[in-house]
Design a protein around this motif. Sequence first.
Motif, short mmCIF file in Angstrom:
data_model
loop_
_atom_site.label_atom_id
_atom_site.label_comp_id
_atom_site.label_asym_id
_atom_site.label_seq_id
_atom_site.Cartn_x
_atom_site.Cartn_y
_atom_site.Cartn_z
N ALA A 137 0.86 -1.18 0.00
CA ALA A 137 0.00 0.00 0.00
C ALA A 137 0.89 1.23 0.00
O ALA A 137 1.91 1.27 0.70
CB ALA A 137 -0.90 0.00 1.23
N THR A 138 0.55 2.23 -0.79
CA THR A 138 1.31 3.48 -0.82
C THR A 138 1.33 4.12 0.56
O THR A 138 2.36 4.60 1.02
CB THR A 138 0.70 4.44 -1.86
OG1 THR A 138 0.68 3.78 -3.13
CG2 THR A 138 1.51 5.70 -1.98
N ASP A 139 0.20 4.12 1.23
CA ASP A 139 0.11 4.58 2.62
C ASP A 139 0.28 3.35 3.50
O ASP A 139 -0.56 2.46 3.50
CB ASP A 139 -1.25 5.23 2.86
CG ASP A 139 -1.50 5.60 4.31
OD1 ASP A 139 -0.67 5.27 5.19
OD2 ASP A 139 -2.55 6.21 4.58
N ARG A 140 1.36 3.27 4.25
CA ARG A 140 1.65 2.05 5.00
C ARG A 140 0.61 1.73 6.06
O ARG A 140 0.57 0.62 6.57
CB ARG A 140 3.05 2.12 5.62
CG ARG A 140 3.23 3.15 6.68
CD ARG A 140 4.69 3.17 7.16
NE ARG A 140 4.87 4.11 8.22
CZ ARG A 140 4.93 3.78 9.51
NH1 ARG A 140 4.84 2.52 9.85
NH2 ARG A 140 5.08 4.70 10.41
N HIS A 141 -0.28 2.65 6.37
CA HIS A 141 -1.34 2.40 7.34
C HIS A 141 -2.64 1.94 6.68
O HIS A 141 -3.60 1.57 7.37
CB HIS A 141 -1.61 3.66 8.18
CG HIS A 141 -0.42 4.10 8.95
ND1 HIS A 141 0.10 3.40 10.01
CD2 HIS A 141 0.39 5.17 8.79
CE1 HIS A 141 1.16 4.01 10.48
NE2 HIS A 141 1.36 5.10 9.76
N ASP A 168 -5.15 -0.45 4.21
CA ASP A 168 -5.37 -1.88 4.00
C ASP A 168 -4.99 -2.24 2.56
O ASP A 168 -5.68 -1.86 1.62
CB ASP A 168 -6.84 -2.21 4.26
CG ASP A 168 -7.18 -3.67 4.06
OD1 ASP A 168 -6.27 -4.47 3.74
OD2 ASP A 168 -8.37 -4.02 4.22
N VAL A 169 -3.92 -2.98 2.41
CA VAL A 169 -3.44 -3.33 1.06
C VAL A 169 -4.44 -4.21 0.33
O VAL A 169 -4.45 -4.26 -0.91
CB VAL A 169 -2.04 -3.99 1.14
CG1 VAL A 169 -2.13 -5.40 1.70
CG2 VAL A 169 -1.36 -3.99 -0.22
N LEU A 170 -5.32 -4.90 1.03
CA LEU A 170 -6.31 -5.76 0.38
C LEU A 170 -7.56 -5.01 -0.09
O LEU A 170 -8.37 -5.56 -0.83
CB LEU A 170 -6.71 -6.90 1.32
CG LEU A 170 -5.57 -7.83 1.73
CD1 LEU A 170 -6.07 -8.88 2.70
CD2 LEU A 170 -4.92 -8.47 0.51
N ASP A 171 -7.70 -3.76 0.32
CA ASP A 171 -8.84 -2.94 -0.10
C ASP A 171 -8.62 -2.48 -1.55
O ASP A 171 -7.57 -1.93 -1.89
CB ASP A 171 -8.96 -1.73 0.83
CG ASP A 171 -10.16 -0.86 0.54
OD1 ASP A 171 -10.71 -0.90 -0.59
OD2 ASP A 171 -10.56 -0.10 1.43
N ALA A 175 -4.37 2.78 -2.87
CA ALA A 175 -3.30 2.96 -3.85
C ALA A 175 -2.16 2.01 -3.49
O ALA A 175 -1.77 1.90 -2.33
CB ALA A 175 -2.82 4.40 -3.86
N LYS A 176 -1.63 1.33 -4.51
CA LYS A 176 -0.60 0.32 -4.28
C LYS A 176 0.59 0.53 -5.22
O LYS A 176 0.48 1.22 -6.22
CB LYS A 176 -1.18 -1.07 -4.52
CG LYS A 176 -2.36 -1.42 -3.64
CD LYS A 176 -3.02 -2.70 -4.13
CE LYS A 176 -4.27 -3.02 -3.39
NZ LYS A 176 -5.39 -2.14 -3.66
N TYR A 177 1.70 -0.13 -4.89
CA TYR A 177 2.83 -0.18 -5.80
C TYR A 177 3.45 -1.57 -5.76
O TYR A 177 3.28 -2.31 -4.79
CB TYR A 177 3.87 0.91 -5.49
CG TYR A 177 4.60 0.75 -4.18
CD1 TYR A 177 5.83 0.08 -4.12
CD2 TYR A 177 4.08 1.26 -3.00
CE1 TYR A 177 6.50 -0.07 -2.92
CE2 TYR A 177 4.75 1.13 -1.80
CZ TYR A 177 5.96 0.45 -1.76
OH TYR A 177 6.61 0.31 -0.58
#
Length: 123
Positions: free
Chosen positions: A15-19, A21-24, A28-30
Motif C-alpha cells: 500500500a502506498t500509505d503504510r497504514h 489496507d493493502v487488500l482494499d 493505492a498500491k505499488y
Amino acid sequence: MRDLQLSRGGFLIFATDRHADVLDDTTAKYVSVVRSEDGPLIDEPGAVGDLVEALSVTEVTDILCMCTGDVAAEFFDDDRKLLAVVRLDFPNRIEWPHWPGQAYVADPDRLRRWFTAHHDIAK
C-alpha cells in the motif's frame, strides 16, 4: 512491447500509505520487484510475444498469494518504459497487480517450454 527483463524472486505489492489496507481495492498500491537473481534482458520481439501467449490463463481467482513468487517478468516498450510486471508462481499460476488474485495458466507445459528455450531462470 519490445523488451522483457526476467528476475528470479518475483514481487510483492504494498500500500502506498503504510497504514492503509493493502487488500482494499480502493487503496493505492505499488509493486516492488524482489531480485534475488537477475535474468536476461530479452529484446527479441518474437520471444516476448511468445511469452505473452504462453501466459494465457483459464481463470482469474480472488485468492491472493502472499509469497513473492518464483520469477518477475517486467515488460518494457521501445523507450524502456515499464508497461507491466507479472509474477509467475511455477508451475501453473501467475499474478498481475490489476487482477483480484492469482490466475491459472492455460498451458503450463507451454510456459515451461518457453523458459527452457529462452533462459531457464525458473528452475
